[in-house]
Design a protein around this motif. Structure first.
Motif, PDB file in Angstrom:
ATOM      1  N   ASP A  85      34.010  99.444  38.923  1.00  0.00           N
ATOM      2  CA  ASP A  85      33.685  98.106  39.407  1.00  0.00           C
ATOM      3  C   ASP A  85      32.669  97.397  38.523  1.00  0.00           C
ATOM      4  OD1 ASP A  85      35.436  98.444  41.495  1.00  0.00           O
ATOM      5  OD2 ASP A  85      33.887  99.158  42.883  1.00  0.00           O
ATOM      6  N   GLU A  86      31.757  98.146  37.893  1.00  0.00           N
ATOM      7  CA  GLU A  86      30.736  97.527  37.037  1.00  0.00           C
ATOM      8  C   GLU A  86      31.377  96.788  35.863  1.00  0.00           C
ATOM      9  OE1 GLU A  86      30.447 101.115  37.487  1.00  0.00           O
ATOM     10  OE2 GLU A  86      29.336 100.771  39.336  1.00  0.00           O
ATOM     11  N   ILE A  87      32.423  97.370  35.302  1.00  0.00           N
ATOM     12  CA  ILE A  87      33.108  96.751  34.163  1.00  0.00           C
ATOM     13  C   ILE A  87      33.867  95.509  34.622  1.00  0.00           C
ATOM     14  CG2 ILE A  87      34.875  97.105  32.383  1.00  0.00           C
ATOM     15  CD1 ILE A  87      32.236  98.634  31.949  1.00  0.00           C
ATOM     16  N   ILE A  88      34.527  95.615  35.746  1.00  0.00           N
ATOM     17  CA  ILE A  88      35.270  94.476  36.273  1.00  0.00           C
ATOM     18  C   ILE A  88      34.315  93.318  36.560  1.00  0.00           C
ATOM     19  CG2 ILE A  88      36.757  93.663  38.149  1.00  0.00           C
ATOM     20  CD1 ILE A  88      38.083  95.691  36.258  1.00  0.00           C
ATOM     21  N   ARG A 139      31.507  92.724  35.145  1.00  0.00           N
ATOM     22  CA  ARG A 139      30.949  92.205  33.897  1.00  0.00           C
ATOM     23  C   ARG A 139      31.881  91.177  33.259  1.00  0.00           C
ATOM     24  NH1 ARG A 139      29.837  96.464  29.445  1.00  0.00           N
ATOM     25  NH2 ARG A 139      28.190  97.041  30.880  1.00  0.00           N
ATOM     26  N   TYR A 140      33.160  91.426  33.310  1.00  0.00           N
ATOM     27  CA  TYR A 140      34.100  90.555  32.604  1.00  0.00           C
ATOM     28  C   TYR A 140      34.749  89.510  33.498  1.00  0.00           C
ATOM     29  CZ  TYR A 140      33.602  93.601  28.625  1.00  0.00           C
ATOM     30  OH  TYR A 140      33.086  94.301  27.584  1.00  0.00           O
ATOM     31  N   ILE A 141      34.922  89.817  34.761  1.00  0.00           N
ATOM     32  CA  ILE A 141      35.576  88.871  35.657  1.00  0.00           C
ATOM     33  C   ILE A 141      34.601  88.514  36.767  1.00  0.00           C
ATOM     34  CG2 ILE A 141      37.470  88.490  37.251  1.00  0.00           C
ATOM     35  CD1 ILE A 141      39.121  90.399  35.588  1.00  0.00           C
ATOM     36  N   TYR A 168      36.769  87.742  22.200  1.00  0.00           N
ATOM     37  CA  TYR A 168      36.851  89.089  22.768  1.00  0.00           C
ATOM     38  C   TYR A 168      36.746  89.051  24.289  1.00  0.00           C
ATOM     39  CZ  TYR A 168      34.658  93.457  24.355  1.00  0.00           C
ATOM     40  OH  TYR A 168      34.312  94.580  25.068  1.00  0.00           O
ATOM     41  N   LYS A 169      35.787  88.320  24.799  1.00  0.00           N
ATOM     42  CA  LYS A 169      35.594  88.264  26.245  1.00  0.00           C
ATOM     43  C   LYS A 169      36.803  87.627  26.931  1.00  0.00           C
ATOM     44  CE  LYS A 169      32.116  87.600  29.689  1.00  0.00           C
ATOM     45  NZ  LYS A 169      30.718  87.425  29.945  1.00  0.00           N
ATOM     46  N   GLN A 170      37.354  86.579  26.344  1.00  0.00           N
ATOM     47  CA  GLN A 170      38.528  85.939  26.920  1.00  0.00           C
ATOM     48  C   GLN A 170      39.742  86.867  26.898  1.00  0.00           C
ATOM     49  OE1 GLN A 170      38.512  83.038  28.531  1.00  0.00           O
ATOM     50  NE2 GLN A 170      36.323  82.924  28.114  1.00  0.00           N
ATOM     51  N   VAL A 171      39.921  87.590  25.806  1.00  0.00           N
ATOM     52  CA  VAL A 171      41.059  88.515  25.701  1.00  0.00           C
ATOM     53  C   VAL A 171      40.906  89.663  26.696  1.00  0.00           C
ATOM     54  CG1 VAL A 171      42.190  90.193  24.175  1.00  0.00           C
ATOM     55  CG2 VAL A 171      41.634  87.923  23.334  1.00  0.00           C
ATOM     56  N   ILE A 172      39.697  90.173  26.863  1.00  0.00           N
ATOM     57  CA  ILE A 172      39.461  91.259  27.820  1.00  0.00           C
ATOM     58  C   ILE A 172      39.742  90.776  29.235  1.00  0.00           C
ATOM     59  CG2 ILE A 172      37.700  92.767  28.813  1.00  0.00           C
ATOM     60  CD1 ILE A 172      38.769  93.630  26.064  1.00  0.00           C
ATOM     61  N   ARG A 173      39.288  89.579  29.581  1.00  0.00           N
ATOM     62  CA  ARG A 173      39.597  89.018  30.904  1.00  0.00           C
ATOM     63  C   ARG A 173      41.100  88.933  31.117  1.00  0.00           C
ATOM     64  NH1 ARG A 173      35.439  83.975  31.153  1.00  0.00           N
ATOM     65  NH2 ARG A 173      33.595  85.186  31.661  1.00  0.00           N
ATOM     66  N   LYS A 222      46.177  90.705  33.385  1.00  0.00           N
ATOM     67  CA  LYS A 222      47.588  90.869  33.035  1.00  0.00           C
ATOM     68  C   LYS A 222      48.102  92.258  33.387  1.00  0.00           C
ATOM     69  CE  LYS A 222      51.431  90.112  30.651  1.00  0.00           C
ATOM     70  NZ  LYS A 222      52.488  89.299  31.141  1.00  0.00           N
ATOM     71  N   PHE A 223      47.327  93.287  33.072  1.00  0.00           N
ATOM     72  CA  PHE A 223      47.772  94.668  33.281  1.00  0.00           C
ATOM     73  C   PHE A 223      47.217  95.271  34.569  1.00  0.00           C
ATOM     74  CE2 PHE A 223      47.826  94.018  28.637  1.00  0.00           C
ATOM     75  CZ  PHE A 223      49.194  94.109  28.465  1.00  0.00           C
ATOM     76  N   ASN A 224      46.638  94.422  35.424  1.00  0.00           N
ATOM     77  CA  ASN A 224      46.141  94.841  36.742  1.00  0.00           C
ATOM     78  C   ASN A 224      45.209  96.050  36.630  1.00  0.00           C
ATOM     79  OD1 ASN A 224      45.836  94.622  39.485  1.00  0.00           O
ATOM     80  ND2 ASN A 224      47.677  95.802  39.942  1.00  0.00           N
ATOM     81  N   LEU A 225      44.173  95.912  35.824  1.00  0.00           N
ATOM     82  CA  LEU A 225      43.255  97.015  35.575  1.00  0.00           C
ATOM     83  C   LEU A 225      42.091  97.056  36.566  1.00  0.00           C
ATOM     84  CD1 LEU A 225      43.111  96.851  31.682  1.00  0.00           C
ATOM     85  CD2 LEU A 225      44.450  98.397  33.108  1.00  0.00           C
ATOM     86  N   GLU A 226      42.049  96.128  37.502  1.00  0.00           N
ATOM     87  CA  GLU A 226      40.953  96.123  38.471  1.00  0.00           C
ATOM     88  C   GLU A 226      40.894  97.423  39.256  1.00  0.00           C
ATOM     89  OE1 GLU A 226      43.205  93.501  38.592  1.00  0.00           O
ATOM     90  OE2 GLU A 226      42.041  91.721  38.101  1.00  0.00           O
ATOM     91  N   GLU A 227      42.055  97.981  39.551  1.00  0.00           N
ATOM     92  CA  GLU A 227      42.120  99.203  40.353  1.00  0.00           C
ATOM     93  C   GLU A 227      41.868 100.457  39.527  1.00  0.00           C
ATOM     94  OE1 GLU A 227      46.071  98.740  41.608  1.00  0.00           O
ATOM     95  OE2 GLU A 227      45.649  97.015  42.868  1.00  0.00           O
ATOM     96  N   LYS A 228      41.987 100.347  38.202  1.00  0.00           N
ATOM     97  CA  LYS A 228      41.907 101.523  37.346  1.00  0.00           C
ATOM     98  C   LYS A 228      40.572 101.684  36.641  1.00  0.00           C
ATOM     99  CE  LYS A 228      46.804 101.210  36.655  1.00  0.00           C
ATOM    100  NZ  LYS A 228      47.621 100.130  36.220  1.00  0.00           N
TER     101      LYS A 228
END
Length: 131
Positions: A111-114, A116-118, A92-97, A102-108
């Motif tokens: 920051d706390e979620i980003i 946590r995973y990256i 799960y963690k690898q797929v979320i990363r 892949k879908f450039n979700l850093e901007e969307k």
């Protein structure tokens, strides 16, 4: 002095920031809900797959019968359950990363979620060195 113009500009800027924050918060809520459902389904699939593999080997390959085989089967089921959960969390963690990149979700997303995973170790090292 142009205080009213500055106040209008500041109010407009704050409103835009608040809209951006709310949008990120909504996107994060949707993302985490879908990610949680994905995690549950993934863990169940892994546990089911491990269960099928165990029963195949236990009863078809090794022809396990009797009370000893059932005792081993019960213990193996507990190991499979926790092992399936653990494997599910790792995948799960690898797929979320992967999905975030892949879908450039850093901007969307928030920051706390980003964070946590990256975890970018290079950036973290630079921040520590600057301090």
């Amino acid at each position: 002095m142009d205080t009213p113009d500055y106040e209008d500009y500041e109010q407009k800027r704050r409103k835009e920031e608040m809209i951006k924050y709310r949008t990120k918060k909504r996107n994060t809520s949707i993302f985490m809900t879908v990610a949680t459902i994905f995690n549950i389904v993934l863990s169940l699939i892994i546990i089911l797959l491990l269960f099928v593999i165990l029963t195949f080997f236990m009863f078809k390959v090794f022809h396990g019968e009797g009370e000893t085989a059932m005792q081993i089967f019960r213990i193996a089921m507990i190991v499979i359950f926790f092992g399936g959960l653990f494997l599910g969390f790792i995948i799960y963690k690898q797929v979320i990363r992967w999905a975030i990149k892949k879908f450039n979700l850093e901007e969307k997303l928030l920051d706390e979620i980003i964070e946590r995973y990256i975890k970018d170790t290079k950036l973290e090292t630079e921040k520590k060195l600057k301090r």
